[in-house]
Write a protein that holds these residues in place. Structure first.
Motif, short mmCIF file in Angstrom:
data_model
loop_
_atom_site.label_atom_id
_atom_site.label_comp_id
_atom_site.label_asym_id
_atom_site.label_seq_id
_atom_site.Cartn_x
_atom_site.Cartn_y
_atom_site.Cartn_z
N ILE A 99 84.32 11.26 -72.24
CA ILE A 99 84.60 12.12 -73.39
C ILE A 99 83.73 11.71 -74.57
O ILE A 99 83.73 10.55 -74.99
CB ILE A 99 86.09 12.03 -73.77
N ASP A 100 82.97 12.66 -75.10
CA ASP A 100 82.16 12.40 -76.29
C ASP A 100 82.60 13.35 -77.41
O ASP A 100 83.55 14.12 -77.27
CB ASP A 100 80.67 12.57 -75.98
N GLU A 101 81.90 13.31 -78.54
CA GLU A 101 82.30 14.11 -79.69
C GLU A 101 82.20 15.60 -79.41
O GLU A 101 83.05 16.38 -79.82
CB GLU A 101 81.44 13.75 -80.90
N THR A 104 85.08 16.71 -77.36
CA THR A 104 86.27 16.72 -78.21
C THR A 104 86.32 18.00 -79.04
O THR A 104 87.37 18.64 -79.17
CB THR A 104 86.28 15.49 -79.13
N HIS A 105 85.18 18.37 -79.60
CA HIS A 105 85.11 19.59 -80.40
C HIS A 105 85.43 20.82 -79.55
O HIS A 105 86.20 21.71 -79.96
CB HIS A 105 83.71 19.74 -81.01
N LEU A 108 89.15 21.03 -78.78
CA LEU A 108 89.93 21.47 -79.93
C LEU A 108 89.72 22.96 -80.21
O LEU A 108 90.66 23.67 -80.56
CB LEU A 108 89.54 20.65 -81.16
#
Length: 212
Positions: A99-101, A104-105, A108
């Motif tokens: 899992i990276d940024e 994650t974006h 969401l």
């Protein structure tokens, strides 16, 4: 109260101490996904603790531990549960490392936009169907009701509407019948189980037979 205070203050020998921060938030879904805490593994705990309380009304925590271990092979059951759960812990550890940024974006965005709209739309459809089945007015819950875990009403009966994949542990503590749905996206069919509503209001669906 004294027994609870004693447990909280960790005056009981070998009573588990707090785990490092956030670890329990990861262990709980791993245990649930692996089903290592199911009755067939650890036993029907609500029945076992009730049996213990009846036989030992003044029993302490140590008495409870001894009872579970001697009467229900507690040590072996906990070892089996661990053997079932830990591979899932490893899988989740490997998944978490991916899992990276950006992911994650994206998650969401899907959760806040798509899932919110899709869930609202499905709940509306399920409520309409339940209203027809029970020949009652079906209404959505208010924001205040939703904060209590209520998604809508069939007549005067509050209900929750959840997908069959909704975690069981998140439903606990809400004394409202749960209507579950299982959506088949390939043919856009949906199977709805309203048996808890039928049990609660004591009225069979208008169309008879299965309320699914």
């Amino acid at each position: 109260m004294e027994e609870r205070d004693r447990l909280v203050s960790e005056e009981v020998e070998d009573f588990p101490v707090d785990n490092p921060k956030y670890t329990t938030y990861l262990l709980r879904p791993a245990v649930n996904l692996s089903q290592s805490n199911r009755p067939k593994v650890v036993g029907q705990m609500s029945d076992i603790i009730e049996e213990f309380r009846q036989k030992h009304p003044d029993g302490t925590f140590e008495d409870w531990v001894t009872y579970y271990k001697t009467e229900y092979d507690g040590d072996d059951r906990l070892e089996e549960a661990t053997d079932i759960a830990y591979p899932m812990v490893e899988k989740m550890r490997q998944a978490f490392e991916q899992i990276d940024e950006e992911m994650t974006h994206d998650f969401l965005r899907d959760l806040v936009l798509f899932k919110t709209y899709e869930g609202f739309d499905i709940q509306e459809a399920v409520l309409r169907k339940l209203g027809e089945l029970y020949d009652e007015d079906a209404t959505r819950a208010t924001a205040a009701d939703e904060s209590k875990g209520i998604d809508g009403y069939i007549g005067e009966q509050p209900v929750q509407i959840k997908p069959t994949t909704y975690p069981d542990d998140l439903q606990e503590g809400i004394d409202v019948p749960i209507v579950t749905y299982d959506e088949n996206k390939s043919n856009k069919a949906m199977r709805v189980d309203a048996s808890e509503v039928t049990d609660e209001i004591g009225v069979e669906p208008v169309y008879g037979g299965d309320s699914r």
